[in-house]
Design a protein around this motif. Structure first.
Motif, PDB file in Angstrom:
ATOM      1  N   ASN A 128       4.276  12.003  -4.433  1.00 47.08           N
ATOM      2  CA  ASN A 128       2.890  11.581  -4.648  1.00 47.08           C
ATOM      3  C   ASN A 128       2.691  10.079  -4.571  1.00 47.08           C
ATOM      4  O   ASN A 128       1.749   9.536  -5.142  1.00 47.08           O
ATOM      5  N   GLY A 129       3.600   9.423  -3.865  1.00 49.26           N
ATOM      6  CA  GLY A 129       3.481   7.988  -3.683  1.00 49.26           C
ATOM      7  C   GLY A 129       4.554   7.513  -2.723  1.00 49.26           C
ATOM      8  O   GLY A 129       5.288   8.306  -2.140  1.00 49.26           O
ATOM      9  N   VAL A 130       4.635   6.203  -2.580  1.00 48.87           N
ATOM     10  CA  VAL A 130       5.569   5.576  -1.638  1.00 48.87           C
ATOM     11  C   VAL A 130       6.675   4.888  -2.431  1.00 48.87           C
ATOM     12  O   VAL A 130       6.398   3.951  -3.193  1.00 48.87           O
ATOM     13  N   PRO A 131       7.934   5.324  -2.300  1.00 45.50           N
ATOM     14  CA  PRO A 131       9.014   4.680  -3.046  1.00 45.50           C
ATOM     15  C   PRO A 131       9.059   3.170  -2.806  1.00 45.50           C
ATOM     16  O   PRO A 131       9.058   2.702  -1.672  1.00 45.50           O
ATOM     17  N   GLY A 132       9.050   2.412  -3.901  1.00 48.10           N
ATOM     18  CA  GLY A 132       9.158   0.956  -3.807  1.00 48.10           C
ATOM     19  C   GLY A 132       7.851   0.225  -3.596  1.00 48.10           C
ATOM     20  O   GLY A 132       7.812  -1.002  -3.672  1.00 48.10           O
ATOM     21  N   LYS A 133       6.753   0.940  -3.352  1.00 54.07           N
ATOM     22  CA  LYS A 133       5.500   0.264  -3.008  1.00 54.07           C
ATOM     23  C   LYS A 133       4.986  -0.601  -4.160  1.00 54.07           C
ATOM     24  O   LYS A 133       4.605  -1.755  -3.959  1.00 54.07           O
ATOM     25  N   ILE A 153       3.003  -5.139  15.828  1.00 52.73           N
ATOM     26  CA  ILE A 153       3.766  -4.321  14.879  1.00 52.73           C
ATOM     27  C   ILE A 153       3.272  -4.687  13.486  1.00 52.73           C
ATOM     28  O   ILE A 153       3.435  -5.832  13.035  1.00 52.73           O
ATOM     29  N   GLU A 154       2.627  -3.735  12.832  1.00 58.18           N
ATOM     30  CA  GLU A 154       2.014  -3.980  11.529  1.00 58.18           C
ATOM     31  C   GLU A 154       3.074  -4.054  10.436  1.00 58.18           C
ATOM     32  O   GLU A 154       3.979  -3.224  10.367  1.00 58.18           O
ATOM     33  N   LYS A 155       2.942  -5.059   9.571  1.00 61.34           N
ATOM     34  CA  LYS A 155       3.785  -5.162   8.386  1.00 61.34           C
ATOM     35  C   LYS A 155       2.925  -4.984   7.131  1.00 61.34           C
ATOM     36  O   LYS A 155       3.134  -5.627   6.115  1.00 61.34           O
ATOM     37  N   SER A 156       1.909  -4.110   7.268  1.00 62.82           N
ATOM     38  CA  SER A 156       0.962  -3.924   6.177  1.00 62.82           C
ATOM     39  C   SER A 156       0.443  -2.493   6.222  1.00 62.82           C
ATOM     40  O   SER A 156       0.868  -1.681   7.046  1.00 62.82           O
ATOM     41  N   LYS A 157      -0.512  -2.198   5.339  1.00 63.25           N
ATOM     42  CA  LYS A 157      -1.037  -0.837   5.263  1.00 63.25           C
ATOM     43  C   LYS A 157      -1.804  -0.444   6.520  1.00 63.25           C
ATOM     44  O   LYS A 157      -2.069   0.736   6.747  1.00 63.25           O
ATOM     45  N   GLU A 158      -2.150  -1.416   7.335  1.00 62.29           N
ATOM     46  CA  GLU A 158      -2.887  -1.101   8.563  1.00 62.29           C
ATOM     47  C   GLU A 158      -2.104  -0.117   9.426  1.00 62.29           C
ATOM     48  O   GLU A 158      -2.694   0.738  10.093  1.00 62.29           O
ATOM     49  N   GLY A 159      -0.774  -0.212   9.416  1.00 62.17           N
ATOM     50  CA  GLY A 159       0.033   0.737  10.177  1.00 62.17           C
ATOM     51  C   GLY A 159      -0.162   2.160   9.677  1.00 62.17           C
ATOM     52  O   GLY A 159      -0.235   3.111  10.473  1.00 62.17           O
ATOM     53  N   PHE A 160      -0.269   2.319   8.357  1.00 62.81           N
ATOM     54  CA  PHE A 160      -0.511   3.638   7.760  1.00 62.81           C
ATOM     55  C   PHE A 160      -1.906   4.135   8.130  1.00 62.81           C
ATOM     56  O   PHE A 160      -2.097   5.310   8.464  1.00 62.81           O
ATOM     57  N   ASP A 171       8.554   5.701   5.938  1.00 62.15           N
ATOM     58  CA  ASP A 171       8.317   4.630   6.895  1.00 62.15           C
ATOM     59  C   ASP A 171       7.445   3.540   6.261  1.00 62.15           C
ATOM     60  O   ASP A 171       7.693   2.338   6.439  1.00 62.15           O
ATOM     61  N   VAL A 172       6.421   3.978   5.507  1.00 63.44           N
ATOM     62  CA  VAL A 172       5.581   3.010   4.778  1.00 63.44           C
ATOM     63  C   VAL A 172       6.438   2.249   3.765  1.00 63.44           C
ATOM     64  O   VAL A 172       6.311   1.038   3.601  1.00 63.44           O
ATOM     65  N   SER A 173       7.335   2.971   3.085  1.00 66.76           N
ATOM     66  CA  SER A 173       8.229   2.340   2.110  1.00 66.76           C
ATOM     67  C   SER A 173       9.057   1.233   2.763  1.00 66.76           C
ATOM     68  O   SER A 173       9.165   0.124   2.231  1.00 66.76           O
ATOM     69  N   ARG A 174       9.610   1.521   3.929  1.00 63.64           N
ATOM     70  CA  ARG A 174      10.423   0.516   4.620  1.00 63.64           C
ATOM     71  C   ARG A 174       9.584  -0.700   5.006  1.00 63.64           C
ATOM     72  O   ARG A 174      10.052  -1.842   4.929  1.00 63.64           O
ATOM     73  N   THR A 175       8.335  -0.457   5.425  1.00 63.75           N
ATOM     74  CA  THR A 175       7.442  -1.572   5.782  1.00 63.75           C
ATOM     75  C   THR A 175       7.180  -2.465   4.572  1.00 63.75           C
ATOM     76  O   THR A 175       7.309  -3.701   4.650  1.00 63.75           O
TER      77      THR A 175
END
Length: 367
Positions: A78-83, A282-289, A328-332
């Protein structure tokens, strides 16, 4: 402990002593301390705030929101690990740099845990202070439809998608729904001009007309500090949102400060420098999500059209995203955080238990 258990998705159920309802936003929950606890901590810890300043515990979560909805993954993720840890680490870094460079303070008075801020109550300026260095996103979409004026600023013809703008643009919008301001529609996130603000500065929460120039100065300088620091890491600071408010310090001086978060992947667009020079974003933010969601669902208009909010909420509620999407979001998030702060972000297996222990043993806020 499973991946899902290591994520702090619910953050409004901590046993923190409070006599007011917990306010839970999209990502953070706010626990207002009792007057007695606020006064005690101010005295014990020596915070530079008025003796009677209301304090709150602000707990971040690992939830991810986009298009005004909370999204979730498969297998109870229910979330992004490390966010949450990444967002707070980035904000803490930039707030510290702002102070070092003499820009302004923030609402944070203490950081007991990577997920937790102790903040003082600020009187917010009701403006989403947006700065843009490149044309992309909503501005580009409007530009392609023929719009050339944004927040009272006229853009030249012939701009290309994702190119650097001729100058840094401040394009403010309303924070919340503001009523009774001439020329400003009563809706959330409405673009406004500097003239709108100057003509109605008190309605937007400014103490004086001179403070408009101070907010613009802090906005430009804050953007510049982050942009320069990211450029040294070969990252491009594209655009961002700042928020401001007023607080009173221990000497009784009222001052304009930064509040909320700054320069994070949630509040900003950040691009990879080498890729941008090669003509790729290459987005390094939530825009990629956000882009992933637009491509993931067959009818992206649901996500972009405010008239279809019921359908959008159903989409977020009824569709568990693949685990790999959230990883993938977590890694970003962790990747850009570790670049910014210069070290690895250590993640807790059980952040909630850690927070409870610290707030109980070191701050006396849990019975």
């Amino acid at each position: 402990m499973s991946l899902a258990q290591s994520v702090l998705a619910v953050n409004n159920d901590l046993p923190i002593r409070t006599d007011r309802p917990v306010h839970s936003g999209k990502v953070r929950s706010v626990y207002w301390l009792t007057e007695a606890d606020s006064r005690r901590l101010i005295e014990e810890k020596g915070y530079d705030v008025a003796p009677d300043a209301p304090l709150a515990i602000m707990v971040i979560s690992d939830r991810i929101s986009a298009f005004d909805c909370i999204w979730h993954g498969e297998d109870g993720l229910n979330g992004v690990p490390g966010k949450g840890a990444a967002l707070n680490a980035i904000s803490n870094h930039w707030f510290g740099l702002f102070r070092e460079k003499g820009l302004a303070d923030s609402h944070i008075v203490d950081i007991p845990h990577p997920f937790v801020w102790i903040v003082q109550k600020a009187r917010p300026v009701m403006i989403e202070a947006i700065c843009r260095q490149y044309i992309t996103g909503s501005m580009w979409r409007a530009y392609t439809k023929g719009e050339r004026e944004f927040c009272g600023i006229t853009l030249p013809e012939g701009l290309q998608k994702d190119q650097k703008l001729p100058e840094l643009l401040m394009t403010p919008s309303t924070k919340g729904i503001l009523r009774g301001i001439p020329g400003v529609p009563e809706a959330d996130d409405v673009n406004i001009t500097r003239a709108n603000i100057a003509d109605n500065f008190e309605a937007f929460g400014f103490r004086s007309e001179a403070d408009i120039a101070q907010y613009e100065k802090l906005l430009k300088e804050g953007f510049g500090v982050i942009s320069d620091a990211l450029a040294e890491l070969d990252q491009v600071f594209v655009d961002t949102k700042f928020e401001f408010g007023y607080v009173t310090d221990a000497s009784g001086n009222e001052k304009l400060i930064y509040m909320d978060e700054v320069g994070t992947p949630d509040s900003s667009r950040i691009w990879d420098g080498p890729a941008y020079r090669d003509g790729k974003v290459i987005e390094k933010s939530k825009e990629g999500f956000r882009q992933l969601l637009l491509n993931h669902f067959p009818d992206p208009d649901i996500l972009l059209n405010k008239e279809r909010m019921d359908e959008r909420e159903a989409l977020a509620r009824d569709n568990a995203l693949p685990t790999e999407v959230l990883m993938d979001v977590s890694r970003t998030y962790l990747g850009i955080a570790e670049k910014v702060v210069g070290h690895k972000i250590e993640l807790s297996e059980n952040p909630k238990a850690e927070i409870i222990e610290i707030l109980r043993d070191q701050y006396g806020l849990i019975d």
